[in-house]
Scaffold this active site. Structure first.
Site, PDB file in Angstrom:
ATOM      1  N   ARG A  36      46.306  34.936  36.948  1.00 46.53           N
ATOM      2  CA  ARG A  36      45.156  35.628  37.115  1.00 46.53           C
ATOM      3  C   ARG A  36      44.261  34.597  38.130  1.00 46.53           C
ATOM      4  O   ARG A  36      44.014  33.130  37.699  1.00 46.53           O
ATOM      5  CB  ARG A  36      44.305  36.308  36.311  1.00 46.53           C
ATOM      6  CG  ARG A  36      44.645  37.115  35.844  1.00 46.53           C
ATOM      7  CD  ARG A  36      44.038  38.132  34.565  1.00 46.53           C
ATOM      8  NE  ARG A  36      44.153  37.173  33.354  1.00 46.53           N
ATOM      9  CZ  ARG A  36      43.883  37.543  32.011  1.00 46.53           C
ATOM     10  NH1 ARG A  36      42.988  38.859  32.149  1.00 46.53           N
ATOM     11  NH2 ARG A  36      43.963  36.858  30.999  1.00 46.53           N
ATOM     12  N   ASP A  89      54.721  38.753  43.808  1.00 45.96           N
ATOM     13  CA  ASP A  89      55.247  39.274  42.715  1.00 45.96           C
ATOM     14  C   ASP A  89      54.083  39.737  41.626  1.00 45.96           C
ATOM     15  O   ASP A  89      54.128  40.252  40.600  1.00 45.96           O
ATOM     16  CB  ASP A  89      55.956  38.232  41.595  1.00 45.96           C
ATOM     17  CG  ASP A  89      57.391  37.924  42.300  1.00 45.96           C
ATOM     18  OD1 ASP A  89      58.041  38.979  42.977  1.00 45.96           O
ATOM     19  OD2 ASP A  89      57.777  36.997  42.442  1.00 45.96           O
ATOM     20  N   ARG A 130      34.408  40.606  41.665  1.00 46.38           N
ATOM     21  CA  ARG A 130      34.605  40.773  40.259  1.00 46.38           C
ATOM     22  C   ARG A 130      33.463  40.514  39.365  1.00 46.38           C
ATOM     23  O   ARG A 130      32.863  39.460  39.814  1.00 46.38           O
ATOM     24  CB  ARG A 130      35.725  40.338  39.511  1.00 46.38           C
ATOM     25  CG  ARG A 130      37.097  40.684  40.624  1.00 46.38           C
ATOM     26  CD  ARG A 130      37.361  42.329  40.268  1.00 46.38           C
ATOM     27  NE  ARG A 130      38.526  42.370  41.088  1.00 46.38           N
ATOM     28  CZ  ARG A 130      38.990  43.679  41.449  1.00 46.38           C
ATOM     29  NH1 ARG A 130      37.979  44.569  41.644  1.00 46.38           N
ATOM     30  NH2 ARG A 130      40.095  44.036  42.180  1.00 46.38           N
ATOM     31  N   TYR A 152      49.315  50.114  32.976  1.00 46.66           N
ATOM     32  CA  TYR A 152      48.374  49.525  32.354  1.00 46.66           C
ATOM     33  C   TYR A 152      47.032  50.575  32.302  1.00 46.66           C
ATOM     34  O   TYR A 152      46.694  50.790  31.110  1.00 46.66           O
ATOM     35  CB  TYR A 152      47.954  48.112  32.846  1.00 46.66           C
ATOM     36  CG  TYR A 152      46.793  47.360  32.159  1.00 46.66           C
ATOM     37  CD1 TYR A 152      46.934  46.986  30.799  1.00 46.66           C
ATOM     38  CD2 TYR A 152      45.400  47.200  32.561  1.00 46.66           C
ATOM     39  CE1 TYR A 152      46.081  46.107  30.184  1.00 46.66           C
ATOM     40  CE2 TYR A 152      44.571  46.600  31.898  1.00 46.66           C
ATOM     41  CZ  TYR A 152      44.665  46.114  30.508  1.00 46.66           C
ATOM     42  OH  TYR A 152      44.036  45.250  29.611  1.00 46.66           O
ATOM     43  N   GLY A 168      39.169  36.321  50.205  1.00 47.42           N
ATOM     44  CA  GLY A 168      38.030  35.910  49.091  1.00 47.42           C
ATOM     45  C   GLY A 168      36.998  36.795  49.156  1.00 47.42           C
ATOM     46  O   GLY A 168      36.053  36.372  48.383  1.00 47.42           O
ATOM     47  N   THR A 169      37.119  37.970  49.953  1.00 48.29           N
ATOM     48  CA  THR A 169      35.751  38.698  49.897  1.00 48.29           C
ATOM     49  C   THR A 169      35.619  39.711  48.598  1.00 48.29           C
ATOM     50  O   THR A 169      34.763  40.252  48.313  1.00 48.29           O
ATOM     51  CB  THR A 169      35.807  39.491  50.922  1.00 48.29           C
ATOM     52  OG1 THR A 169      36.891  40.588  51.257  1.00 48.29           O
ATOM     53  CG2 THR A 169      35.573  38.804  52.278  1.00 48.29           C
ATOM     54  N   LYS A 202      45.811  52.590  28.847  1.00 51.16           N
ATOM     55  CA  LYS A 202      44.580  52.366  28.353  1.00 51.16           C
ATOM     56  C   LYS A 202      43.735  53.601  28.326  1.00 51.16           C
ATOM     57  O   LYS A 202      42.977  53.822  27.245  1.00 51.16           O
ATOM     58  CB  LYS A 202      43.794  51.261  29.342  1.00 51.16           C
ATOM     59  CG  LYS A 202      44.325  49.807  28.940  1.00 51.16           C
ATOM     60  CD  LYS A 202      44.227  49.460  27.454  1.00 51.16           C
ATOM     61  CE  LYS A 202      44.438  47.833  27.385  1.00 51.16           C
ATOM     62  NZ  LYS A 202      44.406  47.141  25.873  1.00 51.16           N
ATOM     63  N   PHE A 238      42.373  29.129  39.708  1.00 56.21           N
ATOM     64  CA  PHE A 238      41.444  28.008  40.227  1.00 56.21           C
ATOM     65  C   PHE A 238      40.951  27.046  39.181  1.00 56.21           C
ATOM     66  O   PHE A 238      40.980  25.836  39.751  1.00 56.21           O
ATOM     67  CB  PHE A 238      40.005  29.031  40.423  1.00 56.21           C
ATOM     68  CG  PHE A 238      39.881  29.816  41.597  1.00 56.21           C
ATOM     69  CD1 PHE A 238      41.185  29.902  42.333  1.00 56.21           C
ATOM     70  CD2 PHE A 238      38.921  30.638  41.892  1.00 56.21           C
ATOM     71  CE1 PHE A 238      40.952  30.803  43.510  1.00 56.21           C
ATOM     72  CE2 PHE A 238      38.921  31.338  43.050  1.00 56.21           C
ATOM     73  CZ  PHE A 238      40.190  31.525  43.610  1.00 56.21           C
TER      74      PHE A 238
END
Length: 363
Positions: free
Chosen positions: A231, A320, A256, A189, A252-253, A193, A236
Site C-alpha cells: 500500500r 498487479d 484519503r 473485498y 498524486g491527487t 465486507k 512511502f
C-alpha cells in the site's frame, strides 16, 4: 531493515508505551473488560496485534486480568509478534480455521473479528481467500457468539463497503451508500465486507447478539510491515527509512483520510463497549483527509538529516496492484463515532513521526 525488535522489548519501547498510555487516558470505560475474556481473530495483523498489545499492557501495567484468546494461522508469526508473552497465563493462542465451525471451551465475553486479507495485492490473485473470512468466517464466529452469549461482537469492516459514491459528494455518513459492481475484481473485498455487516445486523435482530461494526479507513502505525505491504503509505515509509526518494506512480491527487493506530484502537474499543447494537461506525480521521502528494511531502520532511524529493513515474505503475479508484475526493465522516466520545490526537506529521521513530528503534 534491521531485525525486528523482540516482543520482550516492545512493551517498554518509547513509542509503543506512549501509545498505550494515550489510549488508556481516554474515556472508554475500559473497566468493563477487566476480568473478562476477549477473543481476537487475525491476531498477527497490524490492527489486531496493536489491540492485543494494549490488552497485554493493561494486564502488565494495570493488573486488568483480561484473558486473551488470540486466533491466528501461523505460529511463527505469533512468536514474532508476541514472543514470550505467549507463555503468560492470560494468553491463549489458537490456530483454529474460522472457515470451520468453532468449538472453544470456557466463556468468551467479547469477540473482535479482524481476520481478513485486506491488501489489494490479493484481490486479483486469491479473491476467494479474500471473501471467505468476511462471510463464512463471520458466520461461524457469530454462531460462537450466540452459543457463548457474548457481551459484545465487533466486526472489522471497511470504507470499501460504500462502493462508488457520486462525484463531488464530499463527506458522507454511515447511512449513505454508493454503487458497487459485484463482478468487479475489487468487489471480492467490498461485497464480502457488506455481507459480513449484513450478518452482524441479522444476528442482532434475530438472536439479540450485541454486534457492532467498524468501517475502517486508511490506518497506519509503528508495526506496519513496510517490507511486504504494497500500500502507498507503507511504500512511502519504507523509502523514508531507507533514505530514498518517494516515487509516486500516479498524479498524486487522490485523497484519503489517514488515521494513526492509537486513535484507531481507541475507536475500536469505544465501538465495542458503547456502540449501538447492529450499527456501523466510520473509523477515519476526517481531519487528515489529504492527497498522496501532501502525504509524500509530509513524509520527506520527517528526514531532517538528508534531502529527499518526490518523483512522479506514472508509466511504471504496478499493474498487479488493484487500486481502489473510487471516492478519490470523497471521505467518510466520523460524526457518529465522535458522539460516542471519540477524538483524534494525531495528525499525519506526528503520527508518521512516531512510526519513523519506532522503525528506526529510537528507544
Amino acid at each position: 531493515m534491521e531485525e525486528k525488535m523482540a516482543i520482550e522489548d516492545i512493551m517498554s519501547n518509547k513509542v509503543i508505551n506512549a501509545d498505550m498510555e494515550d489510549i488508556f487516558q481516554r474515556d472508554i470505560s475500559l473497566q468493563e473488560l477487566y476480568g473478562k475474556t476477549v477473543m481476537i481473530t487475525g491476531a498477527t495483523g497490524m490492527l489486531a496485534s496493536y489491540l492485543i498489545y494494549f490488552i497485554m499492557w493493561l494486564n502488565e501495567k494495570k493488573q486488568a486480568d483480561i484473558k486473551i484468546v488470540a486466533l491466528a494461522r501461523n505460529r511463527q508469526k505469533c512468536l514474532e509478534r508476541f514472543g514470550g508473552y505467549l507463555e503468560r497465563d492470560y494468553f491463549e493462542l489458537r490456530l483454529d480455521d474460522i472457515l470451520q465451525p468453532l468449538t472453544i471451551e470456557g466463556d468468551i465475553d467479547y469477540i473482535i473479528h479482524t481476520a481478513s486479507l485486506a491488501s489489494p495485492q490479493y484481490y486479483g490473485t486469491v479473491p476467494v481467500d479474500v471473501a471467505a473470512p468476511n462471510v463464512i468466517g463471520t458466520y461461524n464466529l457469530l454462531e460462537l457468539a450466540r452459543h457463548k452469549k457474548t457481551k459484545g461482537f465487533l466486526f472489522f469492516s471497511s470504507g470499501d463497503v460504500y462502493g462508488k459514491m457520486p462525484d463531488g459528494i464530499g463527506g458522507f455518513s454511515e447511512q449513505e451508500m454508493g454503487v458497487m459492481d459485484p463482478l468487479d475484481t475489487h468487489s471480492c473485498y467490498g461485497e464480502s465486507k457488506r455481507m459480513g455487516e449484513t450478518l452482524c445486523a441479522a444476528y442482532t435482530r434475530q438472536y439479540n447478539i450485541s454486534t457492532a461494526i467498524a468501517r475502517i479507513g486508511h490506518t497506519y502505525g509503528p508495526t506496519m510491515d513496510i517490507d511486504n505491504d504494497p500500500r502507498v503509505f507503507s511504500s512511502f515509509m519504507k523509502n523514508i527509512c531507507e533514505g530514498k526518494d518517494i516515487v509516486l506512480r500516479s498524479d498524486g491527487t487522490a485523497k484519503r483520510p489517514f488515521c494513526y493506530i492509537a486513535d484507531a484502537v481507541a475507536a475500536y474499543l469505544l465501538i465495542l463497549l458503547r456502540g449501538e447494537a447492529g450499527n456501523a461506525y466510520n473509523v477515519c480521521n476526517t481531519g487528515q483527509f489529504i492527497s498522496m502528494n501532501e502525504l509524500a511531502e509530509t513524509l520527506i520532511n520527517i528526514r531532517q538529516d538528508i534531502e529527499l524529493k518526490i518523483v512522479h513515474d506514472i508509466k511504471n505503475a504496478d499493474n498487479d496492484f488493484v487500486e481502489n479508484k473510487d471516492n478519490v475526493a470523497n471521505c467518510p465522516v466520523s460524526t457518529k463515532l465522535e458522539k460516542l466520545g471519540w477524538e483524534c490526537h494525531f495528525d499525519v506529521k506526528s503520527g508518521f513521526g512516531r512510526v519513523y521513530s519506532f522503525l528506526k528503534r529510537e528507544t
